[in-house]
Design a protein around this motif. Structure first.
Motif: not given
Length: 119
Positions: A16, A67, A82, A84-85
């Motif tokens: 992340s 995500r 943000q 993520n993944s």
């Protein structure tokens, strides 16, 4: 009006990152409307991936839905992304933009920040 983006880096797949873009103006009375994030992958054109209005209404490119999350702090004229993944195909230069009103509507761009995802 200037935009300053930060937060990129090198991360492994599945990791992340959080990108930040702060807008500032040398004059008073600037109202920031739509703010967004763009991505330019190697060898590809820059594309919009997420936007957020001053009312916090968001839109996302299909490939990042679920995500990535875009948000903003209106008091600080700052937009966040943000991530993520993260996957290798997310690698690219991420830049921010803001549409603002000062006598008329204009768009300002920030410099890009590199995100590299290793497999």
């Amino acid at each position: 009006v200037q935009l300053q983006a930060s937060g990129g880096g090198l991360v492994q797949a599945g990791g992340s990152l959080k990108l930040t873009c702060r807008a500032s103006a040398s004059v008073s009375g600037v109202r920031f409307d739509l703010m967004g994030w763009y991505r330019q992958a190697p060898g590809k054109k820059r594309e919009v991936i997420a936007t957020v209005t001053d009312q916090h209404v968001t839109t996302y490119k299909d490939s990042i839905k679920g995500r990535f999350a875009v948000s903003r702090d209106n008091a600080e004229n700052t937009v966040y992304l943000q991530l993520n993944s993260l996957q290798p195909e997310d690698t690219g230069v991420y830049s921010c933009a803001a549409t603002y009103f000062l006598h008329n509507y204009q768009t300002a761009w920030g410099q890009g920040t590199q995100v590299t995802v290793s497999s």
